[in-house]
Write an enzyme that holds these catalytic residues in place. Structure first.
Site, PDB file in Angstrom:
ATOM      1  N   ALA A   1     -12.757  -3.932   7.412  1.00  0.00           N
ATOM      2  CA  ALA A   1     -11.836  -2.897   8.265  1.00  0.00           C
ATOM      3  C   ALA A   1     -10.486  -2.543   7.662  1.00  0.00           C
ATOM      4  O   ALA A   1      -9.682  -3.374   7.449  1.00  0.00           O
ATOM      5  CB  ALA A   1     -11.410  -3.392   9.542  1.00  0.00           C
TER       6      ALA A   1
ATOM      7  N   GLU B   1      -1.278   2.183   3.235  1.00  0.00           N
ATOM      8  CA  GLU B   1      -0.754   2.814   4.490  1.00  0.00           C
ATOM      9  C   GLU B   1      -1.593   4.201   4.905  1.00  0.00           C
ATOM     10  O   GLU B   1      -0.920   4.876   5.574  1.00  0.00           O
ATOM     11  CB  GLU B   1       0.586   3.318   3.975  1.00  0.00           C
TER      12      GLU B   1
ATOM     13  N   GLN C   1      -8.010  10.500   2.990  1.00  0.00           N
ATOM     14  CA  GLN C   1      -8.994  10.945   3.919  1.00  0.00           C
ATOM     15  C   GLN C   1      -8.303  10.815   5.543  1.00  0.00           C
ATOM     16  O   GLN C   1      -8.554  11.536   6.400  1.00  0.00           O
ATOM     17  CB  GLN C   1     -10.223  10.318   3.720  1.00  0.00           C
TER      18      GLN C   1
END
Lengths: 120, 410
Positions: free
Chosen positions: B149, B388, B392
């Protein structure tokens, strides 16, 4: 202990600084510079002449300073007492610096080495 | 309208931070890159001067800042807030000096904003008061990214199981800036993976907590002097007091995506700062290339025209990124939502710095690859369109904000 720094006049504070620096000159050894403090709310200035490990305070602006620090008298006292760090004072706009910034940063380091309270 | 002219105070901050970048950062920049860390004695010196990487430095004094944040009246304080603008002005100069060293400056770092935003008064005191110039340098960190993730934050796998008196964390975090040296890390975990975003919680995990370890530091293409850690949590017990915001914060917001929102709010503050650092790196590369062209290029003919045209284009790109960044910071200062603008400036500046450094290298020719600053900046630049939030992701955020008013859900 007679008078606390908060009650000092600018003249008294200046004389005290000269006395304290000369009593313990180690932190100012090797630092040759003229610092000028413009006390904004008192509309007064004094200069701190550092040369050959000796300190001399002169009122007004008799010579050209390497570095000019502009600050209110209350904040100046806080700075001396270590209650306000030079960096924070600068970042919050309480302290303005003109001239040699490197020398200003050196002074911040010098001030930290004096425990002002022990002289009061 | 806003003014494009720096106020006297803003100009002072720019000047002094630039002095610091030029006289304190640049001299150790190439060496720090080579040895892959910032020397400890340098960090101690800088810490004793009270220089930290924290947006709190730019507000009122730390104490006042904490008080006002606690009472939630920050916006109403006398005078105009300009902390975000000062932060981006300073960050550009720090990026110009050395972005890897800038990210290593002592202070709460990315971990500061979530604690400021939702920490209880007691948590703010406990975690933010440890950064003191009279003590050794200390750091905070922010741990969100996991192997499964990164951009897909909703998919975090690290679990937090409620037990008596606290939570037990299990999972892994990667690419955590200052994760090993940090005194505490804000860690995002889920109390139930099926709950998605609303199951997210933020914990402050302190260094030395049993079950919390850092097995590895990453070796990176750029920003080599900055520490990038892998963190592991194995049955790591974290007391209730370290649940950021306390139980009450999450109970009150049962309907909203609370922990997720905490994670995302941080980025609205930090993306403009990252964008400003990118602008600083690009400016450094530009100035260095401009010097070289002036010195080494023939002063007429096709090559000179091409070089001058390229340099002009670079300057234009840098200025565009800077103005987008200032706008995002300005909106934050006047208390307007800035998520869209923060995403725009980060996306633009992140791409711009990569392009600018590549063009500068081209102008240098093969000479630029050997022991030149531009080579280092080129390596440092690439991460700016990744961390950060990748570009995209920034574009997705921008699209959501642009089309939400028309009922279009992206």
């Amino acid at each position: 202990m007679t008078k606390s720094l908060e009650d000092y006049t600018l003249e008294e504070a200046g004389q005290k600084i000269e006395q304290v620096l000369n009593e313990n000159p180690k932190p100012i050894e090797g630092l040759n510079a003229i610092y000028q403090y413009d006390i904004t709310d008192e509309n007064q200035s004094f200069q701190l002449h550092l040369a050959d490990g000796k300190a001399k305070v002169e009122f007004g602006a008799p010579q050209k300073a390497d570095c000019i620090l502009q600050i209110s008298f209350a904040d100046f006292k806080k700075l001396l007492l270590g209650e306000l760090s030079g960096t924070v004072a600068f970042m919050t706009g309480k302290l303005k610096i003109k001239g040699d910034i490197g020398k200003a940063i050196k002074m911040e380091n010098v001030l930290r080495q004096y425990n002002v309270k022990q002289y009061l | 309208m806003i003014s494009y002219q720096l106020s006297p105070h803003q100009q002072q901050v720019k000047d002094i931070v630039h002095w610091f970048a030029e006289n304190e950062m640049r001299p150790i920049s190439l060496e720090a890159d080579k040895i892959g860390r910032v020397p400890d004695d340098w960090l101690e010196k800088v810490n004793s001067l009270g220089i930290t990487l924290s947006t709190a430095t730019f507000g009122e004094s730390d104490h006042e800042h904490m008080d006002s944040a606690a009472s939630g009246k920050e916006n109403e304080r006398k005078g105009e807030r300009q902390g975000n603008r000062l932060a981006v002005i300073a960050a550009e100069e720090l990026g110009w000096g050395d972005a890897a060293i800038a990210l290593t400056l002592p202070g709460p770092g990315l971990g500061g904003p979530p604690i400021q935003a939702i920490g209880t008064p007691e948590q703010k005191r406990r975690f933010l008061s440890i950064f003191n110039r009279d003590e050794p340098p200390r750091w905070g960190a922010y741990a969100l990214t996991e192997p499964e993730a990164g951009s897909d934050v909703a998919g975090i796998q690290t679990t937090a199981r409620k037990v008596e008196g606290g939570y037990v964390l299990n999972g892994q975090k990667i690419f955590i800036t200052n994760g090993k040296r940090a005194s505490w890390v804000v860690v995002f975990a889920t109390i139930d993976r099926r709950m998605g975003r609303s199951g997210h919680r933020a914990f402050v995990v302190e260094k030395g907590t049993p079950g919390f370890s850092c097995p590895r530091l990453a070796h990176k293409m750029g920003l080599r002097a900055s520490e990038t850690a892998e963190l592991v949590f194995e049955d790591c017990f974290v007391p209730d007091e370290n649940l950021l915001g306390g139980e009450a914060y999450y109970e009150n917001r049962q309907s909203g995506p609370s922990g997720f929102r905490v994670a995302m709010q941080t980025f609205d503050n930090t993306r403009p700062i990252i964008a400003a650092m990118a602008v600083g790196i690009a400016r450094a590369a530009y100035e260095s290339t401009l010097d070289m062209v002036r010195r080494d290029y023939p002063k007429r003919g096709r090559p000179f025209q091409l070089a001058a045209g390229t340099l002009a284009n670079i300057e234009q790109e840098i200025q565009s990124a800077r103005l987008l960044t200032w706008e995002a910071a300005w909106r934050a200062d006047i208390g307007r939502p800035n998520a869209k603008e923060a995403a725009m400036c980060k996306a633009y500046a992140g791409k711009m710095v990569v392009d600018v450094c590549a063009k500068c290298l081209e102008l240098f020719g093969t000479a630029g690859l050997d022991g030149q600053w531009v080579e280092k900046w080129y390596r440092d630049a690439k991460i700016f369109d990744i961390f950060e939030g990748t570009n995209q992701i920034q574009h997705l955020i921008i699209a959501r904000h642009l089309y939400a008013p028309f009922g279009v859900r992206v």
